[in-house]
Design an enzyme around this catalytic site. Structure first.
Site, PDB file in Angstrom:
ATOM      1  N   ASN A 305       1.226  -1.068   0.064  1.00 57.69           N
ATOM      2  CA  ASN A 305      -0.382   0.137  -0.553  1.00 57.69           C
ATOM      3  C   ASN A 305       0.872   1.277   0.050  1.00 57.69           C
ATOM      4  OD1 ASN A 305      -2.398  -1.824   0.858  1.00 57.69           O
ATOM      5  ND2 ASN A 305      -1.866  -1.665   2.430  1.00 57.69           N
ATOM      6  N   GLU A 338       8.867  -4.221  -0.699  1.00 58.80           N
ATOM      7  CA  GLU A 338       7.609  -3.744  -0.621  1.00 58.80           C
ATOM      8  C   GLU A 338       7.777  -2.464  -1.084  1.00 58.80           C
ATOM      9  OE1 GLU A 338       4.675  -4.689  -0.509  1.00 58.80           O
ATOM     10  OE2 GLU A 338       5.868  -7.030   0.092  1.00 58.80           O
ATOM     11  N   HIS A 341       8.037  -1.755  -4.575  1.00 60.62           N
ATOM     12  CA  HIS A 341       6.633  -1.745  -5.510  1.00 60.62           C
ATOM     13  C   HIS A 341       6.184  -0.103  -5.609  1.00 60.62           C
ATOM     14  CE1 HIS A 341       5.166  -5.381  -6.358  1.00 60.62           C
ATOM     15  NE2 HIS A 341       5.527  -5.750  -5.022  1.00 60.62           N
ATOM     16  N   GLU A 360       4.971  -7.935  -9.761  1.00 58.89           N
ATOM     17  CA  GLU A 360       5.721  -8.553  -8.897  1.00 58.89           C
ATOM     18  C   GLU A 360       7.754  -8.975  -9.556  1.00 58.89           C
ATOM     19  OE1 GLU A 360       4.601  -8.127  -5.918  1.00 58.89           O
ATOM     20  OE2 GLU A 360       2.787  -7.894  -5.533  1.00 58.89           O
TER      21      GLU A 360
END
Length: 912
Positions: A305, A338, A341, A360
């Site tokens: 997120n 993360e 990302h 990914e």
């Protein structure tokens, strides 16, 4: 695919029905058809901004929401179609310049869609604002807006609410356009009690604390433009520690109060890695803060997120006194993944889930690039090739899929989160980076990110950036090795992303001439009548690398056709392709080629790098599986392992040899099983005897020590049993103190073999606040003959958290005393597991394959086929993972039928 076809047919049958919730004083319209018949939303209505107020009640475990969406309508329409799942909508209005217009809401549950409309009204081209009020229960699962809980040291149970929206669960928290291409800005407000805090993607702007009901309302700054699956909010009693990065980003780690002391390593690691990515990508992290939250109940490993990444506690918290070197490596990689990302996935997002690998695969690849530079002491490069081997084990099946695969419904989308998207994606990127040179590759991905910031992309956008940059940066590069003035990256990489599988390169050397041939490396499938079905013809553009007995300087060759020839400057004794596993392919050496390599390994294995030795072990055993070479040749190669000491060749040797006796444990083959186990103990005896029971050495040495000693004790090697038993007794007498962390699992596993030791460990598990320690104890309890005590008390989270159930079931299934228990448990509780973990999720897929992948009899194949074949579509009968499970059993049957006599004869001849 059967599942997709059947699912769509079922939904189209219902598409003529109107399953409606009618809001306001409007006539009943249940006879009307739902105004949209596609699973993808219309592209003519686009959200621009969401203003969301969310209020979770952690006493009643419900939530309410108020939402306003600013929409851009690109052409006149009678209805607004968006997503909603399990939400009760109490009010729907279109806000106008004069007065609100009440809207009706109809729902089509099969597609998780709602339609907003008003009789005789048209939403004209232009901007509109819709107002929605809704309520629902906090989810019992691990997705959407779901409830979590944890127990304090004093025994108090405390509740929290957190989100997990990827891939298709934002719609279960608020009505939205829940597809990645519908990017928008979000302004989020969270209403809460004073004993809680709330956090979201953006910093908190202010808190309103003069509300009549005593509640507080936190308002967060408006987000950058992003997809719905990246929205996040948490209400809890977490505490945090914070630090600013060199680039001025406020970084915080949140966790339950009693574990805040374990957050220091994650905080320092996140600061280092975010600064690294800021510099590497030459694009500043666009938000003023980034929070990392350790969630007590969390299904995935972590979630990216934007501005608020979430993690399992075991993926974020590090206890210097109880966490192992393996834990440190794992936590560092997860954080690196993360944070990568935040650029790959968040800043630039795939257009649709068929290209999930653009998110990914890149994040998995960047784990290794970043950690290798920022944390060299972790020796992360030692573990990259294992990711490729794991991907190949799935990708060699006929049930595999291309990296880029058409998907439509939520179950198909969830199944894309697999080893092909993550690990194969990372491996082909690594191959491309090596092919283009690291410098050209880096400039290419920076160009890709800068060109498409805040947008959505498809494969072709990446290839275009890499082709353009490669043309300019390689024209005069001294590292350029190919003859062409430019390279068509798309032509090469389409062969790796648009077709499944990977190539088997067959090499034949005659003098100075090397003949090369490519074909698909494939485990053929058995049909119900046990006839063989194969799908063979594919063609790749393969960037080959090789060394020879006369030169350790790496050479390159781009194989574009089915067959080709390269010429050596001189005759050689051997040639070794795929240097350090830079490519995603395996190699077969014909006409004495394998014999020459085996001879070299026996004489002086250090001529090859440790990665090359691991890849030779991997390739030769894969060739046995696809019937290219006999088993005894692979076993002959493995004999050199008695001289091996590096982690990757040793663990790869175990990965190939241990599954052979695991197949036998599930048959009545005790004599041959014990013969093979004894052979393996003798093969590694010298290396086992050299291990100290300490935390000394490098990270790789410490991880290898744990691996070897655990194997030795499980195989009942006397000196290992003696030392482990003594250490367990000392540890027990000290009430769980004074034990080197990197051998803790070995000692726990030995101690758990007795009822008294098992019960003591269980009590330690219940009291421990260290996720690392709890994981090791859980593993030890499931490895032992007493494993039956575990499963039934875990399905409801009574003994262990339900999030840990998939790994627990799989571990028990590998236990010779527990494999039948695990299979019975899976069958009995399948419906509960699907409801809890979600159809198509990695948890369900891992259990379907992991529990059954060591079966090797026709009787078990029939039983597994019968069970999964009896399931309804909405219970997973069409899942790809079930096809993979069945194919693995078929593969095992063929292997055993063909190789058991050869194995027995070889062991008789080669007793050490």
């Amino acid at each position: 695919m059967l599942f997709a076809q059947s699912w769509c047919l079922c939904c189209l049958t219902f598409a003529v029905l109107f399953c409606g919730l009618v809001v306001g004083n409007h006539a009943d319209t249940n006879a009307l058809p739902f105004p949209w018949d596609k699973i993808r939303l219309p592209e003519t209505v686009k959200p621009q901004h969401y203003d969301l107020l969310i209020h979770p009640n952690l006493t009643s475990l419900t939530f309410t929401g108020v939402l306003q969406i600013l929409l851009e309508v690109e052409q006149d329409t009678r209805a607004i179609i968006l997503h909603s799942k399990n939400l009760q909508i109490s009010k729907a209005q279109l806000l106008g310049s004069t007065h609100p217009r009440d809207l009706q809401v109809s729902e089509f549950e099969a597609y998780e869609q709602i339609a907003l409309f008003s009789d005789g009204f048209t939403f004209e081209k232009g901007n509109h604002v819709v107002h929605l009020e809704f309520y629902a229960n906090l989810s019992d699962s691990f997705h959407g807006f779901y409830k979590g809980r944890y127990t304090t040291n004093s025994g108090e149970v405390r509740m929290l609410a957190s989100t997990q929206f990827e891939p298709t669960h934002a719609r279960a928290a608020f009505p939205c356009f829940d597809e990645p291409a519908f990017k928008a800005n979000f302004t989020i407000r969270v209403r809460r009690e004073s004993r809680h805090i709330s956090i979201s993607n953006m910093p908190k702007v202010h808190t309103i604390n003069q509300m009549a009901d005593g509640l507080l309302e936190d308002q967060f700054d408006t987000t950058v433009k992003m997809s719905t699956y990246l929205v996040a909010f948490i209400v809890s009693d977490f505490q945090s520690i914070s630090k600013k990065s060199q680039h001025g980003v406020e970084i915080s780690v949140y966790t339950v109060p009693e574990k805040i002391s374990q957050a220091e390593y994650a905080l320092s690691t996140a600061v280092t890695l975010l600064d690294f990515y800021d510099d590497y990508f030459d694009i500043p992290y666009p938000l003023p803060k980034h929070d990392l939250a350790a969630i007590p109940d969390f299904q995935s490993g972590a979630m990216e997120n934007w501005g608020l990444s979430t993690y399992r506690e075991s993926g974020l918290l590090f206890d210097p006194e109880k966490s192992s070197s393996s834990d440190k490596l794992g936590i560092t990689k997860v954080i690196a993944h993360e944070l990568a990302h935040q650029w790959f996935g968040n800043l630039v997002t795939m257009q649709w889930w068929n290209d999930l690998w653009l998110n990914e695969g890149f994040a998995k690849f960047m784990e290794y690039v970043s950690v290798n530079i920022t944390h060299p002491e972790l020796q992360v490069d030692d573990y990259f090739l294992e990711k490729c081997f794991t991907a190949m084990s799935v990708d060699s099946l006929t049930s595999s899929h291309p990296i880029s695969t058409p998907v439509e419904n939520p179950a198909e989308i969830s199944e894309m989160f697999d080893d092909v998207s993550y690990r194969k994606g990372a491996c082909i990127l690594n191959m491309l980076r090596d092919f283009l040179t690291p410098e050209a590759f880096k400039y290419g991905i920076i160009h890709y990110l800068k060109t498409h910031s805040y947008q959505n992309t498809v494969n072709a956008h990446l290839w275009e950036s890499l082709t353009n940059v490669s043309y300019h940066s390689l024209a005069e590069s001294p590292q350029k090795w190919f003859m062409e003035d430019s390279v068509d990256v798309r032509a090469i990489m389409d062969t790796w992303t648009l077709q499944e599988g990977f190539p088997l390169i067959t090499v034949e050397v005659k003098g100075q001439e090397v003949t090369l041939k490519q074909e698909r490396s494939l485990h053929c499938g058995l049909q119900r009548d046990f006839s063989i079905i194969c799908i063979l013809y594919f063609l790749w553009q393969v960037p080959l690398t090789y060394i020879t007995s006369h030169s350790s300087a790496m050479q390159r060759f781009l194989l574009k056709s089915e067959k080709d020839v390269l010429y050596l400057p001189e005759k050689v004794d051997w040639i070794k392709f795929n240097v350090d596993l830079r490519g995603y392919y395996i190699v077969h050496y014909e006409s004495g080629g394998w014999d020459a390599l085996i001879n070299q390994l026996q004489q002086n294995h250090s001529v090859f790098s440790s990665n090359d030795r691991a890849s030779l072990i991997h390739d030769i055993f894969q060739l046995v599986s696809i019937e290219k070479i006999p088993l005894d040749k692979a076993l002959n190669l493995s004999l050199y392992l008695s001289k091996e000491s590096e982690i990757m060749p040793v663990t790869q040797g175990f990965n190939e040899l241990v599954p052979l006796y695991k197949l036998m444990e599930k048959r009545n083959m005790e004599e041959l099983e014990n013969q093979l186990k004894g052979h393996l103990v003798k093969l590694f005896k010298t290396l086992i005897d050299r291990q100290s029971w300490s935390d000394d050495g490098s990270v790789s040495e410490r991880m290898l020590r744990n691996y070897l000693l655990l194997f030795a004790c499980v195989r009942r090697y006397p000196s290992c049993i003696s030392t482990a038993t003594q250490l367990f007794q000392q540890w027990k007498e000290s009430d769980g103190k004074m034990l080197p962390t990197d051998i803790s699992l070995v000692v726990y596993t030995e101690g758990a073999r007795t009822d008294e030791g098992w019960d003591f460990l269980l009590e330690k598990y219940k009291r421990s606040v260290s996720p690392s320690e709890k994981w090791m104890i859980k593993a030890a309890l499931s490895y032992t003959p007493l494993t039956h005590k575990l499963l039934e008390r875990s399905i409801e989270g009574e003994l262990m958290k339900t999030q840990d159930l998939p790994s627990l079931v799989i571990t028990v299934s590998k236990n010779p005393k527990g494999f039948k228990l695990a299979w019975d448990f899976l069958k009995t509780n399948w419906g509960k597991l699907v409801k809890k973990f979600d159809l198509g999720s990695s948890a369900i897929s891992r259990m379907a394959v992991g529990v059954t992948d060591q079966y090797s009899t026709r009787e078990m194949l029939h039983e597994v086929q019968s069970f999964f074949g009896s399931l309804a579509q909405d219970q997973g009968s069409g899942l790809r993972s079930i096809q993979q499970a069945l194919q693995k059993i078929q593969q095992n049957i063929r292997w055993m039928d063909r190789n058991v006599p050869l194995l027995k004869a070889w062991l008789d001849r080669n007793s050490l």
